[in-house]
Design a protein around this motif. Structure first.
Motif, PDB file in Angstrom:
ATOM      1  N   GLY A   1       1.964   2.085  -3.398  1.00 26.87           N
ATOM      2  CA  GLY A   1       0.967   2.442  -4.396  1.00 26.87           C
ATOM      3  C   GLY A   1      -0.322   1.645  -4.278  1.00 26.87           C
ATOM      4  N   TYR A   2      -0.213   0.315  -4.223  1.00 30.83           N
ATOM      5  CA  TYR A   2      -1.420  -0.508  -4.180  1.00 30.83           C
ATOM      6  C   TYR A   2      -1.303  -1.558  -3.094  1.00 30.83           C
ATOM      7  N   PHE A   3      -2.438  -1.884  -2.473  1.00 33.56           N
ATOM      8  CA  PHE A   3      -2.509  -2.991  -1.521  1.00 33.56           C
ATOM      9  C   PHE A   3      -2.113  -4.263  -2.261  1.00 33.56           C
TER      10      PHE A   3
ATOM     11  N   PRO B   1      -9.116  -0.805   0.657  1.00 31.38           N
ATOM     12  CA  PRO B   1      -8.496  -2.009   1.201  1.00 31.38           C
ATOM     13  C   PRO B   1      -8.366  -1.960   2.714  1.00 31.38           C
TER      14      PRO B   1
ATOM     15  N   LEU C   1       0.632  -4.850  -3.690  1.00 31.39           N
ATOM     16  CA  LEU C   1       1.517  -4.625  -4.833  1.00 31.39           C
ATOM     17  C   LEU C   1       2.848  -5.325  -4.582  1.00 31.39           C
TER      18      LEU C   1
ATOM     19  N   LEU D   1       0.840  -1.209   0.000  1.00 29.74           N
ATOM     20  CA  LEU D   1       0.000   0.000   0.000  1.00 29.74           C
ATOM     21  C   LEU D   1       0.869   1.252   0.000  1.00 29.74           C
TER      22      LEU D   1
ATOM     23  N   GLN E   1      -7.508   4.777  -1.094  1.00 26.03           N
ATOM     24  CA  GLN E   1      -6.750   3.829  -0.271  1.00 26.03           C
ATOM     25  C   GLN E   1      -7.564   3.356   0.916  1.00 26.03           C
TER      26      GLN E   1
ATOM     27  N   TYR F   1     -11.058   0.021  -6.822  1.00 21.22           N
ATOM     28  CA  TYR F   1      -9.671  -0.098  -6.384  1.00 21.22           C
ATOM     29  C   TYR F   1      -9.104  -1.397  -6.903  1.00 21.22           C
ATOM     30  N   TYR F   2      -7.911  -1.324  -7.509  1.00 17.62           N
ATOM     31  CA  TYR F   2      -7.313  -2.535  -8.073  1.00 17.62           C
ATOM     32  C   TYR F   2      -6.319  -3.117  -7.091  1.00 17.62           C
ATOM     33  N   MET F   3      -6.571  -4.332  -6.615  1.00 14.51           N
ATOM     34  CA  MET F   3      -5.653  -4.979  -5.679  1.00 14.51           C
ATOM     35  C   MET F   3      -4.350  -5.296  -6.404  1.00 14.51           C
ATOM     36  N   GLY F   4      -3.232  -4.852  -5.828  1.00 14.26           N
ATOM     37  CA  GLY F   4      -1.924  -5.125  -6.411  1.00 14.26           C
ATOM     38  C   GLY F   4      -1.704  -4.440  -7.745  1.00 14.26           C
ATOM     39  N   GLY F   5      -2.596  -3.515  -8.100  1.00 15.57           N
ATOM     40  CA  GLY F   5      -2.449  -2.788  -9.354  1.00 15.57           C
ATOM     41  C   GLY F   5      -2.901  -3.573 -10.578  1.00 15.57           C
TER      42      GLY F   5
END
Lengths: 154, 491
Positions: free
Chosen positions: A91-93, B6, A95, A88, B3, B56-60
C-alpha cells in the motif's frame, strides 16, 4: 612487529567479544529500548577499530577484505531499501506491513527490527571501510621518502 | 499513479547500491543500469506533467506527523530538469568516463546525487529536505574530486568546507523553526507562520536559509567554491552541477521556502533583487577575463542564476514566470555547453582556449552544438535564452524597476561578448598545428549534445505549449501558497 604489546592484545581479544555482544544487543533491542541500527553499527565498527589498533590493520582486513566489505555495505543498504519497497506492495512506501509493536516484546514491531539489522550492517561495514581506507591511505609518499614537491605545499 | 512519487527517489537509490555489486558480474552493468535508471526517471517525470498536484504519505502516516512527498507544478518542473539532464549526462558518460578507473563508483555516486535532488524537490518535510540536501551535496563533493589530481582535490576540499557551512546554516534554521513552531512539515509551518506572522526567530531562520541555500545556489557573495568545483569535476558532472544541482538544492529550496512557507514581503523582495543583480554583474565581469573553457562557463552560471534570483525578487507573475523559464532554459544550455566542453577536452586534451581554434572543422557536430548553446545563453533569438531574458526584462519594466531592466539589458550584451569570445577562440578561427588530427567525439557523446541543442531551439519556439503544461502550474504554486497548504493538510 605489527600491532601493540602482548598485554594490549590479550585485553583487546577479550574485550572485543563483549563489544560485539553489546553491539548485537543494541541492534536487536533497538525497537524497544534506546538504540537501534545506527548506534549498534557504530559500536560494531569501534570493536573492529580496537582489533585494528591492537593487532595491526591486516588482521581484520584478512577476515573482511575491502572488496567484500563494499559488497556487504551495499547489501545492507539494499536490505533497508527492499523492506521499504515491500511496503509499497502492501500500500505505502515504508509501510510497516508486518504488524505493530508490543511493549517489552522482542519479537514484535513488524519491519522495524529488520530495518535496524540492515542499517547496522550498512553502518558497521561502512565505518569499517572508512577506517580501513584511512589506515591504507595514511601515507601519500613512500615510507622513509620525502613528500613530493606538489604535495608538500598542500 | 501516485506510487510514482516514492519510486522517483527509490529507483536511483536502489541503482546506487546495486551497481557496485553487479559490476562484479559484468563490467558493463554500471553503464546499462545507470542509463536505464535515468531513462526510467525521465519517463516517470514526463508522466507527471499535466496531472493534478498530488501528495503521498510515506508509510501511510498523515501530515503533520509523517513525512509526505508533494508533486505540484514546481516540483514537476524541477523533476523534468533533473531527469532530462541526468539522462543526457549518463549517456555522455558511457564513452567519456572510460578514461577514469572505477566507473561503478562514478555511477553509484551519480545515482545518489540524483536521488538526493529528487528527494529535495519532492519532500514536504523540512528535516527530510535537509537529509536529501546532504545526500546530494556529499555525493557531489566526492564526484568533484573524482579525478584525484591536486586540482580536483583542492576544489573538492574547498567545496566541501563551504558546503558544510551552508548545510549547517540550513540545519540551524530547521532547528530554530522546529523549536519555535513545533512542526517540521512545510505546509503546517506555512499555516502557522500565516496565522501568527513572522517573529524575529523565524526571520532569523529565514536569513540562515537564505545564506545556506544561497551558497548552494552559487549566489554572490557565497559563490567562491563554484568556479573551482564546477570545472574540476568530470564534464558530465559539471553539467549536472551547473545545470541541475545549484537549481534543485539551491534555487528551488529558496523559492519554496520564501514564497510558499514564509511568504514574500517587500524586504525579502529587495534582498532577492540585490543578490540577483550582484550575482549577475560579478559573475559576468569575472567570466570576461577567463581563458579556461570550463571556468568561463562556471562564472557564467553564477551570472545566469542571478537572472533567476532577480526574476524571483521582482515577484510579479511575469517575473516569477520568467525566472522559472530561465531556470529551465539555463539547465538545457549550460548542460549542453559543459558536455561540449567535455567533448572538446576529449578530442583536444586541453581546456585552455588559447590553445584551441577552428574546432568546427575537425569536430563539426561539437562545434555546431556548442555554437547553439553559446547563442542561446547570450540571448539571441529564436533560441530559448532570448525569450526568458525578454520576459524578465519586461517584468522589471512593468514593475517599475527601469534601472534594473537597463542593467539586465547591458549584462546581456556582456554575456554575448564573452560567449562570442569563446566561440571566436575555440570553435572558429584557425586550427592550430597541434590539433590538425582531431576527430569528432564518439556517437554516444554526440547524441546528448544534439538532444540538448534541439531543446535549446525548441523550448523557445514551443513556449505556447510549455506555458499551460509546465511553466504556468509552477508559477501558480509560488504565487498561490494557500493551494499548497490545502493540498498537503486538506482544506
Amino acid at each position: 612487529m605489527k600491532g601493540m604489546s602482548l598485554i594490549v592484545r590479550t585485553i583487546a581479544r577479550v574485550v572485543t567479544t563483549f563489544i560485539f555482544l553489546y553491539s548485537a544487543y543494541i541492534v536487536v533491542y533497538g525497537h524497544i529500548t534506546p538504540g537501534g541500527g545506527f548506534p549498534g553499527g557504530v559500536i560494531l565498527a569501534l570493536g573492529v577499530m580496537l582489533l585494528m589498533l591492537a593487532f595491526g590493520r591486516e588482521v581484520p582486513l584478512r577476515k573482511l577484505p575491502e572488496g567484500r566489505a563494499s559488497v556487504l555495505d551495499c547489501l545492507g543498504a539494499l536490505g533497508f531499501w527492499a523492506i521499504a519497497l515491500l511496503g509499497l506492495t502492501a500500500g505505502y512506501f515504508f509501510l510497516n506491513f508486518l504488524g505493530k509493536g508490543e511493549p517489552f516484546r522482542l519479537v514484535s514491531a513488524g519491519t522495524m527490527p529488520l530495518c535496524n539489522i540492515s542499517i547496522s550492517v550498512k553502518v558497521g561495514v561502512s565505518l569499517f571501510a572508512v577506517l580501513a581506507a584511512l589506515s591504507i591511505y595514511r601515507r601519500f609518499y613512500p615510507p622513509g621518502g620525502e613528500p613530493p614537491e606538489d604535495m608538500s605545499g598542500g | 499513479m501516485d506510487q510514482i512519487l516514492p519510486l522517483l527517489v527509490a529507483i536511483p537509490l536502489g541503482a546506487a547500491f546495486l551497481i557496485p555489486i553487479l559490476v562484479r558480474v559484468w563490467r558493463r552493468f554500471p553503464d546499462i543500469l545507470g542509463n536505464l535508471s535515468t531513462l526510467a526517471l525521465l519517463v516517470m517525470s514526463l508522466l507527471l506533467v499535466g496531472r493534478e498536484p498530488s501528495t503521498y504519505y510515506m508509510g501511510g502516516w498523515r501530515p503533520p506527523l509523517g513525512i509526505n512527498l508533494v508533486a505540484d507544478g514546481l516540483s514537476v518542473l524541477l523533476l523534468i530538469v533533473i531527469s532530462s539532464i541526468a539522462f543526457c549526462a549518463t549517456l555522455f558518460s558511457i564513452p567519456y568516463m572510460e578514461k577514469y578507473t572505477s566507473k561503478s563508483r562514478y555511477y553509484s555516486l551519480f545515482m545518489l546525487m540524483v536521488a538526493g535532488m529528487n528527494g529535495v524537490v519532492l519532500t514536504g518535510d523540512m528535516f527530510n529536505l535537509y537529509v536529501f540536501l546532504e545526500i546530494a551535496s556529499i555525493a557531489s563533493y566526492a564526484l568533484v574530486a573524482f579525478g584525484t589530481e591536486a586540482e580536483e582535490l583542492e576544489a573538492s576540499f574547498k567545496y566541501m568546507i563551504m558546503g558544510c557551512v551552508a548545510s549547517t546554516f540550513v540545519l540551524f534554521g530547521v532547528g530554530i523553526l522546529y523549536g519555535r513552531t513545533g512542526t517540521l512539515n512545510m505546509a503546517h509551518l506555512a499555516r502557522i507562520v500565516d496565522r501568527d506572522g513572522m517573529s524575529p526567530a523565524i526571520l532569523f531562520a529565514s536569513a540562515l536559509f537564505l545564506m545556506g541555500f544561497g551558497l548552494k545556489a552559487g549566489m554572490v557573495p557565497f559563490h567562491a567554491w563554484l568556479p573551482d568545483a564546477h570545472p574540476a569535476a568530470p564534464a558530465p558532472i559539471s553539467a549536472m552541477l551547473s545545470g541541475v544541482l545549484i537549481k534543485a538544492i539551491g534555487m528551488y529550496a529558496i523559492a519554496r521556502f520564501f514564497y510558499v512557507v514564509f511568504g514574500m514581503d517587500g524586504l525579502t523582495s529587495t534582498v532577492f533583487m540585490a543578490l540577483g543583480l550582484l550575482s549577475m554583474v560579478v559573475g559576468a565581469l569575472l567570466a570576461v577575463g577567463q581563458w579556461d573553457f570550463k571556468r568561463l562557463l562556471a562564472y557564467s552560471s553564477i551570472s545566469q542564476m542571478g537572472y533567476v534570483m532577480l526574476g524571483l525578487g521582482i515577484g510579479t507573475p511575469l517575473g516569477v514566470l520568467g525566472a522559472l523559464f530561465h531556470l529551465l532554459n539555463h539547465a538545457t544550455f549550460k548542460g549542453l555547453l559543459f558536455l561540449c566542453s567535455g567533448a572538446i577536452e576529449h578530442g583536444t586534451g586541453t581546456r585552455d582556449m588559447g590553445k584551441m581554434g577552428g574546432l568546427i572543422r575537425g569536430m563539426p557536430l561539437t562545434g555546431t552544438t556548442c555554437s547553439v548553446g553559446s547563442l542561446s545563453i547570450s540571448g539571441i533569438p529564436p533560441f530559448n535564452g532570448f525569450w526568458s531574458k525578454l520576459i524578465i526584462i519586461v517584468a522589471a519594466v512593468q514593475a517599475g524597476h527601469y534601472a534594473i531592466a537597463a542593467v539586465v539589458v547591458l549584462l546581456s550584451f556582456l554575456t554575448l561578448t564573452y560567449y562570442l569570445r569563446l566561440m571566436r577562440h575555440s570553435i572558429f578561427g584557425d586550427l592550430p598545428e597541434a590539433l590538425k588530427g582531431i576527430r569528432e567525439a564518439p556517437a554516444l557523446m554526440g547524441i546528448p549534445l544534439v538532444l540538448l541543442a534541439v531543446c535549446c531551439l525548441s523550448l523557445g519556439l514551443l513556449y505556447p505549449v510549455l506555458k499551460p503544461l509546465l511553466l504556468g502550474p509552477a508559477t501558480d504554486v509560488l504565487l498561490r501558497a494557500g493551494d499548497y497548504i490545502d493540498l498537503v493538510l486538506g482544506g
